[in-house]
Design an enzyme around this catalytic site. Structure first.
Site, PDB file in Angstrom:
ATOM      1  N   HIS A 272     -29.804 -31.237  -6.559  1.00  0.00           N
ATOM      2  CA  HIS A 272     -29.514 -29.922  -5.957  1.00  0.00           C
ATOM      3  C   HIS A 272     -28.300 -30.028  -5.036  1.00  0.00           C
ATOM      4  CE1 HIS A 272     -31.623 -32.025  -2.751  1.00  0.00           C
ATOM      5  NE2 HIS A 272     -31.108 -31.173  -1.888  1.00  0.00           N
TER       6      HIS A 272
ATOM      7  N   ASP B 290     -27.162 -28.429  -1.086  1.00  0.00           N
ATOM      8  CA  ASP B 290     -27.813 -27.786   0.059  1.00  0.00           C
ATOM      9  C   ASP B 290     -27.164 -26.416   0.280  1.00  0.00           C
ATOM     10  OD1 ASP B 290     -29.341 -30.031   0.295  1.00  0.00           O
ATOM     11  OD2 ASP B 290     -28.238 -30.882   1.976  1.00  0.00           O
TER      12      ASP B 290
ATOM     13  N   HIS C 250     -26.787 -33.724  -5.136  1.00  0.00           N
ATOM     14  CA  HIS C 250     -27.401 -35.011  -4.808  1.00  0.00           C
ATOM     15  C   HIS C 250     -28.860 -35.028  -5.212  1.00  0.00           C
ATOM     16  CE1 HIS C 250     -27.684 -32.298  -1.334  1.00  0.00           C
ATOM     17  NE2 HIS C 250     -28.816 -32.913  -1.018  1.00  0.00           N
TER      18      HIS C 250
ATOM     19  N   ARG D  97     -39.050 -44.850   1.852  1.00  0.00           N
ATOM     20  CA  ARG D  97     -37.809 -44.334   2.439  1.00  0.00           C
ATOM     21  C   ARG D  97     -38.170 -43.209   3.391  1.00  0.00           C
ATOM     22  NH1 ARG D  97     -32.231 -43.315   1.625  1.00  0.00           N
ATOM     23  NH2 ARG D  97     -31.635 -41.129   1.873  1.00  0.00           N
TER      24      ARG D  97
HETATM   25  C1  LIG Z   1     -36.736 -25.170  -4.298  1.00  0.00           C
HETATM   26  C2  LIG Z   1     -36.271 -24.947  -3.099  1.00  0.00           C
HETATM   27  C3  LIG Z   1     -36.463 -25.860  -1.920  1.00  0.00           C
HETATM   28  C4  LIG Z   1     -35.422 -25.362  -0.958  1.00  0.00           C
HETATM   29  C5  LIG Z   1     -35.489 -23.899  -1.169  1.00  0.00           C
HETATM   30  C6  LIG Z   1     -35.420 -23.791  -2.680  1.00  0.00           C
HETATM   31  O1  LIG Z   1     -35.895 -22.594  -3.210  1.00  0.00           O
HETATM   32  C7  LIG Z   1     -33.959 -24.018  -3.103  1.00  0.00           C
HETATM   33  C8  LIG Z   1     -33.186 -24.829  -2.066  1.00  0.00           C
HETATM   34  C9  LIG Z   1     -34.039 -25.912  -1.401  1.00  0.00           C
HETATM   35  C10 LIG Z   1     -33.408 -26.430  -0.137  1.00  0.00           C
HETATM   36  C11 LIG Z   1     -32.440 -27.588  -0.348  1.00  0.00           C
HETATM   37  C12 LIG Z   1     -31.874 -28.018   0.999  1.00  0.00           C
HETATM   38  C13 LIG Z   1     -32.892 -28.081   2.115  1.00  0.00           C
HETATM   39  C14 LIG Z   1     -33.860 -26.878   2.092  1.00  0.00           C
HETATM   40  C15 LIG Z   1     -34.765 -26.903   3.310  1.00  0.00           C
HETATM   41  C16 LIG Z   1     -33.082 -25.599   1.969  1.00  0.00           C
HETATM   42  O2  LIG Z   1     -32.750 -24.879   2.856  1.00  0.00           O
HETATM   43  O3  LIG Z   1     -32.826 -25.350   0.637  1.00  0.00           O
HETATM   44  C17 LIG Z   1     -34.555 -26.852   0.738  1.00  0.00           C
HETATM   45  C18 LIG Z   1     -35.617 -25.767   0.513  1.00  0.00           C
HETATM   46  C19 LIG Z   1     -37.024 -26.259   0.808  1.00  0.00           C
HETATM   47  O4  LIG Z   1     -37.320 -27.428   0.681  1.00  0.00           O
HETATM   48  O5  LIG Z   1     -37.881 -25.423   1.117  1.00  0.00           O
HETATM   49  O1  LIG Z   2     -34.083 -37.642   1.511  1.00  0.00           O
HETATM   50  C1  LIG Z   2     -32.888 -37.665   1.306  1.00  0.00           C
HETATM   51  O2  LIG Z   2     -32.192 -38.645   1.441  1.00  0.00           O
HETATM   52  C2  LIG Z   2     -32.190 -36.380   0.884  1.00  0.00           C
HETATM   53  C3  LIG Z   2     -33.124 -35.211   0.782  1.00  0.00           C
HETATM   54  C4  LIG Z   2     -32.427 -33.921   0.507  1.00  0.00           C
HETATM   55  O3  LIG Z   2     -31.460 -33.890  -0.193  1.00  0.00           O
HETATM   56  C5  LIG Z   2     -32.937 -32.683   1.118  1.00  0.00           C
HETATM   57  O4  LIG Z   2     -33.992 -32.704   1.796  1.00  0.00           O
HETATM   58  O5  LIG Z   2     -32.263 -31.632   0.960  1.00  0.00           O
HETATM   59 FE   LIG Z   3     -30.424 -31.968  -0.015  1.00  0.00          FE
END
Ligand SMILES: C=C1C[C@]23C[C@@]1(O)CC[C@H]2[C@@]12CCC[C@@](C)(C(=O)O1)[C@H]2[C@@H]3C(=O)O
Ligand SMILES: O=C(O)CCC(=O)C(=O)O
Ligand SMILES: [Fe+2]
Length: 345
Positions: free
Chosen positions: A208, A210, A265, A275
């Protein structure tokens, strides 16, 4: 100085060496800003050394994470399940994405932290809350410094145009602590070589980018993180508990009108060691409009994206799967006259 870190050096079929940039923050400012821009353009990812964050600020949060994740699952579930904030296990986001991990997801708003601390660290909520807040303050400063260097390197007239957004009291930034227990089992899925390069591992956190502006990542000494180059090559990231890695998020890609790239990533699990990683996701306030900075838009380089608020983008992200290219729905057609879509900075 940008130096390829030897352990992350790998060779492509064309035998071209690729290495993750390392940026030494003690260097002279004008040189630094150029290096930040270059790394954000080429990889959307780099390592920072000489960041000035005290070791204790990091180790205290790591100890809290270790203590929390070593509890039994009934105790951990008492922290409150992640909807989206709290404790989560295996499930990532609301749309069925799975990973071999457990995590704590916290909003960085101080009131939210002190409320959550009461259920996460029942026997020492105030101490837990202070440790989390100290860490957030430190990484927020680091994120602001990097965003100011980026603005300088891009010759944006207001050097604080990016950093002020995450300094805002209403910023929607988030802290995530991920814990990946070792995984020994080989499943049918991870024997499929088209899916993963390393078929001895399972996916800890799927591919994905961020969605936020910038991510500041730190991990213990256990590897697993990989970044994708713009040509789709996966590069393993060497873990370094004393330093931080910086990731360009989708929002910064839009703010720079595509000049910076948000890095894709993923994390593969380790077969023997757990980890633990901590990510600070620097985000704007919910009502903040995201569109290219005016400096990044010209007649020859029209805006590539429709403006949207962070709330709209978050909603789009949460409606999609983890690996989906969620920026696609905000892209403008090339032939449209879109020079007027930009921020007045
Ligand atoms: C599948 C998902 C987890 C996520 C929200 C989402 O719908 C798509 C983006 C995901 C992500 C990736 C970066 C960190 C995070 C906290 C964010 O803001 O978008 C996660 C979301 C999550 O884990 O809830
Ligand atoms: O755990 C990690 O090193 C990365 C995790 C990550 O990409 C995320 O939480 O968005
Ligand atoms: Fe991430």
């Amino acid at each position: 100085m940008v130096v390829p870190s030897p352990t992350s050096m790998i060779r492509t079929k064309k035998t071209k060496a690729v290495g993750i940039p390392t940026i030494d923050l003690s260097m002279e400012r004008s040189e630094l800003s150029e290096l930040v821009v270059k790394a954000c353009e080429e990889y959307g990812f780099f390592k920072v050394v000489n960041h000035g964050i005290p070791k204790e600020v990091i180790s205290r949060l790591e100890n809290e994470g270790t203590e929390f994740f070593s509890k039994n699952s009934t105790e951990k579930l008492q922290a409150g399940t992640s909807t989206p904030f709290g404790y989560g296990c295996k499930n990532i986001g609301p749309n069925g994405d799975k990973g071999d991990l457990e995590y704590l997801l916290l909003h960085t708003n101080p009131n939210s932290i002190s409320e959550r601390s009461k259920t996460i660290a029942k026997d020492h909520p105030i101490k837990f809350s202070c440790i989390v807040t100290d860490y957030i303050e430190a990484v927020k400063e680091l994120a602001c410094e990097i965003l100011e260097l980026a603005a300088e390197g891009l010759w944006v007239p207001d050097k604080s145009s990016l950093s002020k957004v995450i300094k805002d009291v209403h910023s929607d930034s988030v802290l995530r602590i991920n814990h990946y227990p070792p995984v020994k089992k080989l499943s049918k899925d991870n024997l499929d070589p088209s899916k993963f390069q390393n078929n001895n591992n399972t996916i800890g956190f799927g591919e994905h980018s961020d969605p936020q502006i910038l991510t500041i990542l730190r991990s213990n000494n256990v590897g697993g993180l990989q970044i994708s180059t713009q040509h789709g090559l996966w590069i393993p990231v060497h873990p370094d508990p004393n330093e931080f890695y910086v990731m360009v998020g989708d929002s910064l890609q839009v703010l720079t009108n595509g000049r910076f790239v948000s890095v894709r990533h993923r994390v593969l699990t380790n077969t023997t060691k757990p980890r633990m990683s901590m990510m600070y996701f620097a985000a704007p306030p919910l009502n903040w409009w995201i569109s290219p900075l005016s400096k990044m838009v010209t007649a020859h380089n029209p805006s590539l994206y429709k403006p949207f608020t962070w709330a709209q983008y978050k909603q789009a992200a949460y409606a999609l799967r983890l690996g989906d290219s969620r920026l696609d729905q905000f892209k403008l057609q090339k032939q449209e006259d879109n020079t007027h879509y930009h921020h007045d900075t």
